[in-house]
Scaffold this active site. Structure first.
Site, mmCIF file in Angstrom:
data_model
loop_
_atom_site.group_PDB
_atom_site.id
_atom_site.type_symbol
_atom_site.label_atom_id
_atom_site.label_comp_id
_atom_site.label_asym_id
_atom_site.label_seq_id
_atom_site.Cartn_x
_atom_site.Cartn_y
_atom_site.Cartn_z
ATOM 1 N N SER A 148 0.679 -1.199 0.244
ATOM 2 C CA SER A 148 -0.147 -0.057 -0.082
ATOM 3 C C SER A 148 0.860 1.280 0.072
ATOM 4 C CB SER A 148 -0.756 0.217 1.288
ATOM 5 O OG SER A 148 -1.676 -0.992 1.380
ATOM 6 N N HIS A 175 -1.662 -2.545 -7.238
ATOM 7 C CA HIS A 175 -1.988 -2.310 -5.918
ATOM 8 C C HIS A 175 -3.568 -2.468 -6.087
ATOM 9 C CE1 HIS A 175 -3.228 0.881 -2.670
ATOM 10 N NE2 HIS A 175 -2.829 -0.168 -1.941
ATOM 11 N N ASN A 213 -4.678 6.075 -1.930
ATOM 12 C CA ASN A 213 -4.710 5.972 -0.349
ATOM 13 C C ASN A 213 -4.348 7.433 0.006
ATOM 14 O OD1 ASN A 213 -5.251 3.774 0.181
ATOM 15 N ND2 ASN A 213 -3.260 2.611 0.305
HETATM 16 P P1 NAD Z 1 -3.221 -9.883 6.042
HETATM 17 O O1 NAD Z 1 -2.431 -9.699 7.268
HETATM 18 O O2 NAD Z 1 -4.678 -10.189 6.048
HETATM 19 O O3 NAD Z 1 -2.313 -11.019 5.111
HETATM 20 C C1 NAD Z 1 -0.920 -11.195 5.011
HETATM 21 C C2 NAD Z 1 -0.578 -12.705 4.930
HETATM 22 O O4 NAD Z 1 0.531 -12.848 4.480
HETATM 23 C C3 NAD Z 1 -0.949 -13.492 6.180
HETATM 24 O O5 NAD Z 1 -1.886 -14.600 5.864
HETATM 25 C C4 NAD Z 1 0.492 -14.152 6.355
HETATM 26 O O6 NAD Z 1 0.393 -15.377 7.183
HETATM 27 C C5 NAD Z 1 1.163 -14.035 5.165
HETATM 28 N N1 NAD Z 1 2.651 -13.935 5.093
HETATM 29 C C6 NAD Z 1 3.406 -13.146 5.930
HETATM 30 N N2 NAD Z 1 4.678 -13.517 5.633
HETATM 31 C C7 NAD Z 1 4.513 -14.414 4.731
HETATM 32 C C8 NAD Z 1 5.916 -14.859 4.084
HETATM 33 N N3 NAD Z 1 7.013 -14.800 4.242
HETATM 34 N N4 NAD Z 1 5.400 -15.716 2.851
HETATM 35 C C9 NAD Z 1 4.140 -16.029 2.743
HETATM 36 N N5 NAD Z 1 3.238 -15.374 3.336
HETATM 37 C C10 NAD Z 1 3.438 -14.671 4.429
HETATM 38 O O7 NAD Z 1 -2.835 -8.682 5.320
HETATM 39 P P2 NAD Z 1 -3.517 -7.916 4.084
HETATM 40 O O8 NAD Z 1 -4.576 -7.191 4.547
HETATM 41 O O9 NAD Z 1 -3.950 -8.825 2.950
HETATM 42 O O10 NAD Z 1 -2.519 -7.118 3.478
HETATM 43 C C11 NAD Z 1 -1.158 -7.784 2.867
HETATM 44 C C12 NAD Z 1 -0.735 -6.605 1.784
HETATM 45 O O11 NAD Z 1 -1.579 -6.006 1.085
HETATM 46 C C13 NAD Z 1 0.080 -5.783 2.578
HETATM 47 O O12 NAD Z 1 1.278 -5.123 1.742
HETATM 48 C C14 NAD Z 1 -1.000 -4.381 2.586
HETATM 49 O O13 NAD Z 1 -0.339 -3.227 2.822
HETATM 50 C C15 NAD Z 1 -1.433 -4.633 1.405
HETATM 51 N N6 NAD Z 1 -2.776 -4.094 0.855
HETATM 52 C C16 NAD Z 1 -3.969 -4.376 2.024
HETATM 53 C C17 NAD Z 1 -4.990 -3.683 1.628
HETATM 54 C C18 NAD Z 1 -6.152 -3.836 2.610
HETATM 55 O O14 NAD Z 1 -7.302 -3.204 2.487
HETATM 56 N N7 NAD Z 1 -6.108 -4.666 3.633
HETATM 57 C C19 NAD Z 1 -5.520 -3.020 0.404
HETATM 58 C C20 NAD Z 1 -4.204 -2.955 -0.508
HETATM 59 C C21 NAD Z 1 -3.129 -3.153 -0.292
#
Ligand code: NAD
Length: 587
Positions: free
Chosen positions: A423, A444, A494
């Site tokens: 993000s 993104h 964002n």
């Molecule tokens: P989340 O915590 O729900 O999911 C992250 C997942 O990654 C977890 O299941 C974790 O087990 C896994 N993980 C962590 N380290 C790992 C590794 N080394 N290898 C494999 N898997 C691994 O988080 P999220 O909300 O899904 O966000 C993930 C990414 O997406 C972040 O970079 C976030 O900034 C981005 N993002 C989030 C949103 C949102 O609305 N939540 C929107 C756009 C972008």
């Protein structure tokens, strides 16, 4: 003097020809009116066929002309008046699109024919408008009030066969023919078939123009309370409530007023809507979306690759949604998590989302089964060796992301593109740990990834033109709206949301409750309030960003601590059962 139409025996053929969609721009209206007026007065002509050159009949009004203070004559109304005043039958031969003003033009004809693959509709509502060329008055007189209002309020397109079923066209041109060129010899083309069809009807009485018929209900039952019901439903339409309300009022006018008065009422409502901020914004969005497809500095000569197989790393909220995007587009996808439990949770989340859609009747079980079969769980990087694209969606932490990219770089084939869903992190820094920075880019997605259309394609310093072109294409294949952006904190979406949330936070400090703020913004037309949205997205994501940027924050600017305090209590939103609001099972 050369006639402004072709003649086929005693039938005139008028072809609209202003690529790409024969829109009714001023020059096109002049040409159409001159040809129609001449044909109607030509004593050697008994009947007229109108068709479109190229791929379409007519895509409708030239939307940019709505911004002009005065619309130049001849108006669409003047052209239709000329047609309806004619004693000669006039036929619209429709192939490709007949949308908005294009369909209203066809409604001004005595007959309409369409190819089976044509697309007919009145999409004005999607621009916060109503059909302002007589559509709200003529359509109920042709297909009945219920069908007309449904078409106008949904903006839906009907194909030729469905249009024939509701009575919108008189017949379907059975051979699916494209283009109206090669008219010599009246061959297998739209115009030729239409001329042959019309020739067989020249001895019949000319049908009454729609302006002289009455609007009708399919049954008396429907008449009772019909418009009150429709108005209630229209009030719930998001974004275009005002246009929806006026569409209902205009169709109602078709049942209560004489034709000319109904037309004048429609005109006055149309002019109000054209000047409304809702429609001005929706028209801006329409052009902005088209403009987004053209990336500055990216030459059309750069040929994108096709993504045939993909992978997603991280099966959390975003990762599972992104995996669904690939499966929905028919692209096999591997979903990688090192942690078996998290992987299981991610797969279950995908299955449940699809199952909910099946339960609501929005998805067939067979489609769900096919999509599920395309998502393959994975726990080792080697399983990603053959994929063309990987989207990383692990925790928002630079060192975690860099470790993942080192592993991906080692495991994936050299031409594979490695994308991050970060993000706010600097993608140049992520790319720097790989030996292929030209193949690293940001994709993104917005939450929920399987639903939201916007996809920011983040071009990093070393991203190659081919990688950028490939991801723009892949974004469209995923049925997203890809927009190329550069690296900066929060990219574009964002960055805008940050300012919006900051102000919402101040409102809480000044005494408003989260539900009051959300309600005000829902009433304004947003799909969700800022606090419900924060809870859905997860408060921890932006908290991580704020902590990372804390050192650079300008201390003299006001800062709302509410979000930080909630996070300190472990209230991350829906995922923890509490955020700004409480979430209980079954509530
Ligand atoms: P989340 O915590 O729900 O999911 C992250 C997942 O990654 C977890 O299941 C974790 O087990 C896994 N993980 C962590 N380290 C790992 C590794 N080394 N290898 C494999 N898997 C691994 O988080 P999220 O909300 O899904 O966000 C993930 C990414 O997406 C972040 O970079 C976030 O900034 C981005 N993002 C989030 C949103 C949102 O609305 N939540 C929107 C756009 C972008």
């Amino acid at each position: 003097m050369k006639k402004p139409y072709e003649t086929h025996g005693r039938i005139a053929l008028i072809q609209m020809d202003s690529p790409p969609v024969n829109s009714l721009a001023h020059s096109q209206r002049i040409a159409l009116f001159d040809a129609m007026d001449a044909a109607v007065q030509d004593s050697e002509i008994d009947a007229v066929v109108i068709c479109g050159a190229g791929q379409h009949f007519c895509g409708g009004a030239a939307i940019e002309e709505f911004n002009l203070p005065v619309r130049a004559e001849p108006s669409l109304k003047k052209i239709i008046d000329c047609m309806e005043g004619s004693a000669k039958p006039i036929l619209a031969a429709i192939h490709g699109s007949a949308l908005g003003g294009g369909l209203e033009l066809a409604l001004g004809c005595h007959y309409r024919l369409a190819t089976t693959d044509a697309r007919l509709g009145l999409p004005e509502i999607t621009l916060g408008l109503l059909p302002g060329g007589g559509g709200t008055q003529r359509l109920p007189r042709l297909v009945g009030v219920e069908a007309a209002l449904a078409l106008i309020l949904s903006g839906e397109r009907l194909d030729g066969a469905s249009a024939a079923k509701v009575g919108l066209v008189d017949d379907v041109l059975d051979a699916v023919v494209r283009g109206a060129e090669n008219l010599d010899g009246v061959g297998q083309n739209v115009a030729g078939l239409a001329i042959a069809w019309l020739q067989r009807r020249l001895m019949l009485p000319v049908p009454e123009p729609l302006s002289r018929r009455k609007a009708w209900f399919a049954s008396l039952d429907n008449e009772l309370g019909f418009f009150e019901n429709a108005a209630d439903k229209a009030a719930q339409v998001k974004g275009s409530q005002r246009a929806a309300r006026d569409c209902v009022a205009c169709v109602r006018a078709s049942t209560e007023m004489a034709f000319e008065s109904g037309l004048a009422f429609e005109r006055s409502k149309f002019l109000e809507l054209v000047a409304s901020s809702e429609s001005i914004s929706l028209r801006h969005l329409f052009f902005a979306e088209r403009k987004a497809a053209r990336v500055p500095g990216l030459s059309a000569d750069v040929m994108p690759e096709i993504v045939a197989e993909a992978a997603v790393v991280g099966a959390g909220l975003m990762g599972s949604g992104i995996a669904m995007c690939f499966a929905n587009a028919g692209i096999p996808v591997r979903l990688l998590e090192l942690d078996a439990e998290a992987l299981e949770r991610g797969m279950r989340r995908i299955e449940k989302t699809y199952a909910d859609s099946v339960a609501k009747g929005r998805l067939a079980q067979s489609v769900m089964d096919r999509r599920m079969s395309l998502v393959k769980p994975a726990q080792r990087y080697e399983e990603l060796a053959s994929v063309d694209l990987v989207v990383e969606a692990v925790f928002e932490d630079m060192s975690v992301k860099q470790q993942v990219f080192v592993q991906l770089d080692a495991a994936c084939k050299p031409e594979a593109i490695l994308a991050t869903n970060t993000s706010r992190l600097d993608i140049d820094e992520i790319a720097s740990v790989t030996k292929r920075p030209g193949h690293v880019i940001g994709m993104h997605f917005f939450s929920p990834a399987n639903v939201m259309r916007l996809l920011e394609v983040v071009r990093a310093r070393c991203t190659s033109a081919k990688t950028l072109a490939t991801i723009m294409r892949a974004g469209r294949a995923l049925r997203k709206l890809p927009v190329a952006v550069g690296i900066c904190d929060g990219f574009v979406g964002n960055r805008m949301v940050t300012a919006y949330f900051r102000e919402a936070g101040f409102l809480l400090e000044e005494g408003a409750s989260p539900s009051q703020v959300d309600k005000a913004l829902l009433d304004f037309g947003m799909a969700m309030g800022p606090f419900a949205m924060s809870d859905m997205v997860g408060l921890d994501i932006s908290w991580a960003g704020r902590k990372r940027m804390a050192a650079t924050r300008l201390r003299h600017l006001r800062y709302s601590k509410v979000a930080d305090m909630l996070c300190e209590e472990g209230r991350f939103g829906q995922k923890t059962g509490a955020g700004y609001f409480r979430y209980q099972v079954g509530s």
